[in-house]
Design a protein around this motif. Sequence first.
Motif, PDB file in Angstrom:
ATOM      1  N   THR A  60      40.947  54.950  39.079  1.00  0.00           N
ATOM      2  CA  THR A  60      39.803  53.580  38.868  1.00  0.00           C
ATOM      3  C   THR A  60      40.788  52.445  40.528  1.00  0.00           C
ATOM      4  N   ILE A  61      41.501  51.731  40.447  1.00  0.00           N
ATOM      5  CA  ILE A  61      41.829  51.239  41.944  1.00  0.00           C
ATOM      6  C   ILE A  61      41.384  51.517  42.376  1.00  0.00           C
ATOM      7  N   ARG A  62      41.114  53.019  43.444  1.00  0.00           N
ATOM      8  CA  ARG A  62      40.510  53.598  43.889  1.00  0.00           C
ATOM      9  C   ARG A  62      39.170  53.090  44.086  1.00  0.00           C
ATOM     10  N   SER A  63      38.569  52.914  42.867  1.00  0.00           N
ATOM     11  CA  SER A  63      37.330  52.833  43.041  1.00  0.00           C
ATOM     12  C   SER A  63      37.042  51.525  43.308  1.00  0.00           C
ATOM     13  N   ASN A  64      37.772  50.624  43.143  1.00  0.00           N
ATOM     14  CA  ASN A  64      37.720  49.442  43.393  1.00  0.00           C
ATOM     15  C   ASN A  64      37.905  48.729  44.024  1.00  0.00           C
ATOM     16  N   MET A  65      38.735  49.407  45.284  1.00  0.00           N
ATOM     17  CA  MET A  65      39.260  48.978  46.445  1.00  0.00           C
ATOM     18  C   MET A  65      37.966  50.019  47.099  1.00  0.00           C
ATOM     19  N   GLU A  66      37.876  50.126  47.150  1.00  0.00           N
ATOM     20  CA  GLU A  66      36.413  50.853  47.866  1.00  0.00           C
ATOM     21  C   GLU A  66      35.210  50.383  47.431  1.00  0.00           C
ATOM     22  N   GLU A  67      34.912  49.035  46.605  1.00  0.00           N
ATOM     23  CA  GLU A  67      33.874  48.213  46.397  1.00  0.00           C
ATOM     24  C   GLU A  67      34.576  46.370  47.184  1.00  0.00           C
TER      25      GLU A  67
ATOM     26  N   GLU B  55      32.069  45.039  49.881  1.00  0.00           N
ATOM     27  CA  GLU B  55      32.268  43.160  49.575  1.00  0.00           C
ATOM     28  C   GLU B  55      32.494  42.213  50.924  1.00  0.00           C
ATOM     29  N   TYR B  56      33.469  42.877  51.727  1.00  0.00           N
ATOM     30  CA  TYR B  56      34.804  41.985  52.393  1.00  0.00           C
ATOM     31  C   TYR B  56      33.481  42.266  53.183  1.00  0.00           C
ATOM     32  N   GLU B  57      33.249  43.792  53.822  1.00  0.00           N
ATOM     33  CA  GLU B  57      32.244  43.779  55.283  1.00  0.00           C
ATOM     34  C   GLU B  57      30.646  42.812  55.190  1.00  0.00           C
TER      35      GLU B  57
ATOM     36  N   LYS C 163      33.720  45.594  60.027  1.00  0.00           N
ATOM     37  CA  LYS C 163      33.188  46.896  59.683  1.00  0.00           C
ATOM     38  C   LYS C 163      34.618  47.000  58.899  1.00  0.00           C
ATOM     39  N   VAL C 164      35.029  47.801  58.051  1.00  0.00           N
ATOM     40  CA  VAL C 164      35.684  48.976  57.681  1.00  0.00           C
ATOM     41  C   VAL C 164      36.206  50.060  57.306  1.00  0.00           C
TER      42      VAL C 164
ATOM     43  N   ASN D 210      42.508  46.056  36.560  1.00  0.00           N
ATOM     44  CA  ASN D 210      41.659  46.365  37.798  1.00  0.00           C
ATOM     45  C   ASN D 210      41.549  45.972  38.706  1.00  0.00           C
ATOM     46  N   ARG D 211      40.175  44.853  38.360  1.00  0.00           N
ATOM     47  CA  ARG D 211      39.591  44.712  39.813  1.00  0.00           C
ATOM     48  C   ARG D 211      40.888  43.822  40.966  1.00  0.00           C
ATOM     49  N   GLU D 212      41.179  42.994  39.790  1.00  0.00           N
ATOM     50  CA  GLU D 212      42.276  41.976  40.277  1.00  0.00           C
ATOM     51  C   GLU D 212      43.095  42.586  40.717  1.00  0.00           C
ATOM     52  N   TYR D 213      43.434  43.748  40.441  1.00  0.00           N
ATOM     53  CA  TYR D 213      44.284  44.997  41.068  1.00  0.00           C
ATOM     54  C   TYR D 213      44.311  45.198  42.643  1.00  0.00           C
ATOM     55  N   ALA D 214      42.665  45.503  42.893  1.00  0.00           N
ATOM     56  CA  ALA D 214      42.186  45.945  43.758  1.00  0.00           C
ATOM     57  C   ALA D 214      42.348  45.306  44.726  1.00  0.00           C
ATOM     58  N   SER D 215      41.329  44.396  43.755  1.00  0.00           N
ATOM     59  CA  SER D 215      41.450  43.025  45.517  1.00  0.00           C
ATOM     60  C   SER D 215      42.337  42.829  45.906  1.00  0.00           C
ATOM     61  N   VAL D 216      43.847  42.504  45.407  1.00  0.00           N
ATOM     62  CA  VAL D 216      44.727  41.832  46.052  1.00  0.00           C
ATOM     63  C   VAL D 216      45.327  42.815  47.025  1.00  0.00           C
ATOM     64  N   ILE D 217      45.805  44.070  46.242  1.00  0.00           N
ATOM     65  CA  ILE D 217      46.255  45.048  47.724  1.00  0.00           C
ATOM     66  C   ILE D 217      44.966  44.829  48.818  1.00  0.00           C
ATOM     67  N   PHE D 218      43.701  45.390  48.707  1.00  0.00           N
ATOM     68  CA  PHE D 218      42.562  45.055  50.285  1.00  0.00           C
ATOM     69  C   PHE D 218      43.171  43.231  50.435  1.00  0.00           C
ATOM     70  N   LYS D 219      43.057  42.443  50.023  1.00  0.00           N
ATOM     71  CA  LYS D 219      43.330  41.660  50.710  1.00  0.00           C
ATOM     72  C   LYS D 219      44.239  41.409  51.627  1.00  0.00           C
ATOM     73  N   ILE D 220      45.097  42.181  50.665  1.00  0.00           N
ATOM     74  CA  ILE D 220      46.883  41.842  52.314  1.00  0.00           C
ATOM     75  C   ILE D 220      46.848  42.581  53.071  1.00  0.00           C
ATOM     76  N   ALA D 221      45.852  44.103  52.637  1.00  0.00           N
ATOM     77  CA  ALA D 221      46.280  45.333  53.735  1.00  0.00           C
ATOM     78  C   ALA D 221      44.665  44.525  54.863  1.00  0.00           C
ATOM     79  N   ALA D 222      43.303  44.113  54.542  1.00  0.00           N
ATOM     80  CA  ALA D 222      42.840  43.682  55.313  1.00  0.00           C
ATOM     81  C   ALA D 222      43.767  42.098  56.261  1.00  0.00           C
ATOM     82  N   ALA D 223      44.663  40.968  55.287  1.00  0.00           N
ATOM     83  CA  ALA D 223      44.856  40.098  56.289  1.00  0.00           C
ATOM     84  C   ALA D 223      45.674  40.539  56.898  1.00  0.00           C
TER      85      ALA D 223
END
Length: 339
Positions: free
Chosen positions: A52-59, A63-65, A71-72, A297-310
């Motif tokens: 579930t976390i993986r799917s939300n990270m892909e979403e 959204e970030y793109e 491009k991600v 789960n959406r918050e969880y994935a969002s934070v992982i992605f935000k940190i990685a992107a930054a």
Amino acid sequence: MRKRYGVMAAVVLLLIFGGLFYQRLKGEETEHKKSIRIGVTLYRGDDSFINTIRSNMEEQAKEYEKKTGIKVVMEVVDAKGNQNAQNSQVDRFISLGYDAICVNMVDRSMASNIISKAMDADLPVVFFNREPVEEDMRRWEKLYYVGENAKESAVLQGNILVEAYRKDPASLDLNGDGKVSYVLLEGENSHQDSLIRTEWSIQTLKDGAVPLEKITGGIANWDRSQASAWMEQWLKEYPDQIEVVICNNDDMALGAADALERSGIKRPVKIVGIDGTPQGLEGLRSGKIFGTVQCDNREYASVIFKIAAAGSLGQDVKKEVTLYQDKYYECSQKAVRAE
């Protein structure tokens, strides 16, 4: 003498302006970067919560793109429970020049090797779900961890049962003997969340004055089929004694429910889990399980992605995400009951 001081002053000025020029170039490089590459390695891709976390990270990446025009490229790989395989996956991400990596450790005590390689490559690492030991997390400023507060999860889970008992003791004490007889399905021996969830779920029930009696327990490694096998065995051994099943996660709770359904036993045994996965919530709606603790789960994935992107862009992560101790983020949770 004056000539010497003049040369020294010129060198100092050259170094200062050279440094400023370099910083400006780096800033422009970050500002105009058109793509980022993030590698994600999972301890096991068939774990419902992790999936579930993986799917939300892909979403989140999509959204970030759209929002930034950057491009991600995000590659997700499955270590299938093998730490050596995960180490090789990280080596590959580094050799291909990825900008950041997200790691769901197979063995949390083995993070040091990955950290050393990331430090050498100046590569930010976002650990999630399986927290490396504190000594490893202190080694470098570009290490982060995203997860849940395991004690909070356990207390919320325990309180689901405490409230049910206070409302109607007979709803848990099915045979009326003055004791709530339970079995326990645990995650892994070495996983910190499993240990903490077990300890504090039971402690919360005791603190809530629920008269407990443990029948037995087993390690099911977060897995539905393993939990189902344990429960099937216990229902044969203790067919009229089990009143409550306490599980460290939803997959194991669903496994216990599967075995109970197969057994044909109609006693209203209460089963509780943790994670609030889509499968767990569906089990809640259908009456298979009594309660769970839902992580956002959406918050969880969002934070992982935000940190990685930054981190990929060389930005200040702390400006993007509120962290404690500059490294850690705990996702919000809530208890969810069948009603």
